[in-house]
Design an enzyme around this catalytic site. Structure first.
Site, mmCIF file in Angstrom:
data_model
loop_
_atom_site.group_PDB
_atom_site.id
_atom_site.type_symbol
_atom_site.label_atom_id
_atom_site.label_comp_id
_atom_site.label_asym_id
_atom_site.label_seq_id
_atom_site.Cartn_x
_atom_site.Cartn_y
_atom_site.Cartn_z
ATOM 1 N N THR A 1 0.827 -1.212 0.000
ATOM 2 C CA THR A 1 0.000 0.000 0.000
ATOM 3 C C THR A 1 0.859 1.258 0.000
ATOM 4 O O THR A 1 0.515 2.261 -0.635
ATOM 5 C CB THR A 1 -0.951 -0.016 1.217
ATOM 6 O OG1 THR A 1 -1.832 -1.131 1.067
ATOM 7 C CG2 THR A 1 -1.756 1.257 1.322
ATOM 8 N N THR B 1 0.838 -3.303 9.567
ATOM 9 C CA THR B 1 0.971 -4.689 9.088
ATOM 10 C C THR B 1 1.495 -5.572 10.215
ATOM 11 O O THR B 1 2.303 -5.122 11.033
ATOM 12 C CB THR B 1 1.934 -4.827 7.887
ATOM 13 O OG1 THR B 1 2.215 -6.215 7.666
ATOM 14 C CG2 THR B 1 3.272 -4.134 8.094
ATOM 15 N N ASP C 1 3.391 -7.886 9.526
ATOM 16 C CA ASP C 1 4.693 -8.366 9.033
ATOM 17 C C ASP C 1 5.861 -7.502 9.517
ATOM 18 O O ASP C 1 7.013 -7.948 9.480
ATOM 19 C CB ASP C 1 4.710 -8.379 7.493
ATOM 20 C CG ASP C 1 3.601 -9.224 6.903
ATOM 21 O OD1 ASP C 1 3.037 -10.046 7.642
ATOM 22 O OD2 ASP C 1 3.295 -9.062 5.705
ATOM 23 N N ARG D 1 6.626 -35.246 20.727
ATOM 24 C CA ARG D 1 6.557 -34.988 19.287
ATOM 25 C C ARG D 1 7.361 -33.740 18.908
ATOM 26 O O ARG D 1 7.670 -32.901 19.748
ATOM 27 C CB ARG D 1 5.105 -34.705 18.874
ATOM 28 C CG ARG D 1 4.269 -35.934 18.734
ATOM 29 C CD ARG D 1 2.823 -35.538 18.524
ATOM 30 N NE ARG D 1 2.022 -36.698 18.163
ATOM 31 C CZ ARG D 1 0.711 -36.738 18.238
ATOM 32 N NH1 ARG D 1 0.030 -35.696 18.667
ATOM 33 N NH2 ARG D 1 0.058 -37.821 17.876
ATOM 34 N N GLY E 1 3.986 -13.462 7.862
ATOM 35 C CA GLY E 1 5.099 -12.505 7.778
ATOM 36 C C GLY E 1 5.610 -12.339 6.366
ATOM 37 O O GLY E 1 6.560 -11.604 6.131
ATOM 38 N N GLU F 1 6.367 -18.463 7.250
ATOM 39 C CA GLU F 1 5.769 -19.008 6.021
ATOM 40 C C GLU F 1 6.697 -18.848 4.815
ATOM 41 O O GLU F 1 6.633 -19.607 3.864
ATOM 42 C CB GLU F 1 4.418 -18.346 5.733
ATOM 43 C CG GLU F 1 4.510 -16.837 5.504
ATOM 44 C CD GLU F 1 3.157 -16.179 5.269
ATOM 45 O OE1 GLU F 1 2.148 -16.880 5.096
ATOM 46 O OE2 GLU F 1 3.122 -14.927 5.268
ATOM 47 N N ARG G 1 4.220 -32.846 13.803
ATOM 48 C CA ARG G 1 2.904 -32.269 13.505
ATOM 49 C C ARG G 1 3.049 -30.785 13.161
ATOM 50 O O ARG G 1 3.948 -30.123 13.660
ATOM 51 C CB ARG G 1 1.972 -32.385 14.719
ATOM 52 C CG ARG G 1 1.626 -33.811 15.087
ATOM 53 C CD ARG G 1 0.599 -34.376 14.109
ATOM 54 N NE ARG G 1 0.099 -35.654 14.559
ATOM 55 C CZ ARG G 1 0.643 -36.836 14.293
ATOM 56 N NH1 ARG G 1 1.759 -36.897 13.580
ATOM 57 N NH2 ARG G 1 0.096 -37.951 14.732
ATOM 58 N N GLN H 1 -3.839 -14.826 13.380
ATOM 59 C CA GLN H 1 -2.805 -13.878 13.835
ATOM 60 C C GLN H 1 -3.173 -12.426 13.540
ATOM 61 O O GLN H 1 -2.606 -11.507 14.114
ATOM 62 C CB GLN H 1 -1.467 -14.200 13.145
ATOM 63 C CG GLN H 1 -0.885 -15.532 13.569
ATOM 64 C CD GLN H 1 0.165 -16.043 12.589
ATOM 65 O OE1 GLN H 1 1.343 -15.843 12.779
ATOM 66 N NE2 GLN H 1 -0.263 -16.710 11.528
HETATM 67 O O1 F6P Z 1 0.818 -8.953 4.767
HETATM 68 C C1 F6P Z 1 0.022 -9.466 5.789
HETATM 69 C C2 F6P Z 1 -0.249 -10.919 5.579
HETATM 70 O O2 F6P Z 1 -1.048 -11.392 6.645
HETATM 71 C C3 F6P Z 1 0.993 -11.793 5.402
HETATM 72 O O3 F6P Z 1 1.615 -12.096 6.632
HETATM 73 C C4 F6P Z 1 0.410 -12.990 4.692
HETATM 74 O O4 F6P Z 1 1.375 -13.651 3.931
HETATM 75 C C5 F6P Z 1 -0.641 -12.366 3.799
HETATM 76 O O5 F6P Z 1 -0.967 -11.119 4.374
HETATM 77 C C6 F6P Z 1 -1.895 -13.172 3.653
HETATM 78 O O6 F6P Z 1 -2.689 -12.557 2.688
HETATM 79 P P1 F6P Z 1 -4.250 -12.809 2.500
HETATM 80 O O7 F6P Z 1 -4.960 -12.214 3.674
HETATM 81 O O8 F6P Z 1 -4.568 -12.115 1.232
HETATM 82 O O9 F6P Z 1 -4.431 -14.301 2.466
#
Ligand code: F6P
Length: 362
Positions: A118, A138, A140, A175, A183, A235, A279, A287
């Site tokens: 943005t 954000t 992130d 486990r 992020g 991720e 797992r 989040q």
């Molecule tokens: O940028 C914020 C975020 O939550 C990231 O951490 C994540 O990869 C992405 O947006 C998920 O996007 P959407 O809500 O479009 O699935």
């Protein structure tokens, strides 16, 4: 006749905690500082500006929303052509339509709350001649020029809590658990939540891992009486082999893999090599949900009032930020110029290493 100041609020991109708190800060401060004022709330991010879909916001609209998650205006993601344009599905520019609404409403300024993407698209609106003030939001924490963003701390709290809860079940069952955190391509959220929850291994995009080092760390724990292990996995985490892939190649590799995310792939590798049950837990959008934590309520309010000051002083083309504990503003051009990845020399990474957390790189 006195001039009327006309401002439009926009929440764009993925939502996060603190958006309503920020709008409340802006709305209340503007109403206190400007006598003749009209505030418009654009629905669903840029969509509202493109289609002229908005509501007139009265002082009462800013009351009672401090603790509310999400955004009362709604949000959306638009297609962004890096550094060039915001386009529809046919590739046609949407900027003229936005400018049209801006001119029709006789706006003095757009106040845009958004993440990394943005900030970049807000810069395009500025370049197209619209006055813009932005706020960094954000989970992130990857926006350049600000030490932190609102939403980040709330997401850290949630992610930490998830790993806290995983601990007892991981320990009972001996486990390995992989908790995959959001992020995008930055590891801030995973690093903070990983340290805050006592994860044993933290995998972040900025430090590519070697699976053999992960196996070694888990095995070392087992040999020292720790029958379970917890991995906080970003991720966007990548192996040393995958770090050289282009974005397109990475996407294709994931599509072709039988594992939907990186954590499932690592879990399978751990089970195959060590014979220990692994797992995966993916808290996902959880989040980004729920009320902002107190830190984010305060930060969003600070950012909101700082944005109001910029408008009062007609200082456009700037993003409010926090640097070394001080609320400042920086040129939007600078904020939009880069992504704030986690530097590998960041002191928190050393703190983690000092207490024996593995990043899978050695
Ligand atoms: O940028 C914020 C975020 O939550 C990231 O951490 C994540 O990869 C992405 O947006 C998920 O996007 P959407 O809500 O479009 O699935």
């Amino acid at each position: 006749m006195k001039n009327i100041t006309r401002v439009a609020l926009i929440t764009s991109g993925g939502d996060c905690q603190g958006l309503n708190a920020a709008m409340r800060g802006i709305g209340k401060a503007l109403h206190n500082k400007i006598e003749n004022l009209e505030i418009f709330g654009m629905y669903d991010g840029y969509r509202g500006l493109i289609e002229g879909d908005y509501k007139f916001m009265e002082p009462k609209d800013f009351a009672g929303i401090l603790t509310q998650g999400g955004t009362i205006l709604g949000t959306s993601r638009q297609r962004y052509v890096p550094g060039k344009d915001i386009v529809d599905e046919n590739g046609n520019s949407l900027i003229p339509a936005m400018k049209d609404t801006y001119n029709k409403l006789n706006l003095d300024c757009l106040v845009i709350m958004g993440g990394n993407g943005t900030q970049k698209s807000a810069k395009l609106l500025m370049d197209a001649g619209m006055n813009v003030v932005t706020l960094p939001k954000t989970i992130d924490n990857d926006i350049w020029g600000t030490d932190t963003t609102f939403g980040f701390q709330s997401a850290v709290d949630i992610a930490t809590n998830v790993i806290d809860y995983i601990h007892s079940t991981a320990s009972s069952h001996s486990r390995v658990f992989l908790v995959e955190l959001m992020g995008r391509d930055a590891g801030w959220l995973t690093l903070h939540a990983g340290i805050g929850s006592g994860a044993d291994i933290i995998l972040i995009p900025e430090i590519p891992y070697d699976i053999d080092n992960i196996l070694k760390a888990i095995d070392h724990r087992r040999r020292h009486g720790r029958s379970f292990s917890i991995l906080a996995v970003a991720e966007g985490a990548k192996s040393v082999h995958d770090q050289i892939l282009t974005e397109e190649e990475s996407r294709r590799r994931r599509e072709e893999s039988k594992h939907s995310t990186i954590s499932y792939e690592i879990a399978a590798q751990i089970e195959a090599a060590l014979g220990q049950e692994a797992r995966v837990t993916v808290p996902g959008h959880y989040q980004r949900g729920g009320p902002p934590c107190p830190y984010d309520r305060v930060l969003a309010t600070q950012f909101g009032t700082a944005a109001a000051d910029l408008i009062v002083n007609k200082q456009y083309g700037r993003m409010v930020a926090i640097q070394n504990g001080h609320i400042v503003s920086i040129p939007l051009e600078e904020a939009a110029s880069k992504t704030k990845f986690l530097p590998t020399y960041h002191p928190l990474i050393q703190v983690a290493r000092d207490i024996g957390i593995s990043f899978g790189d050695k």
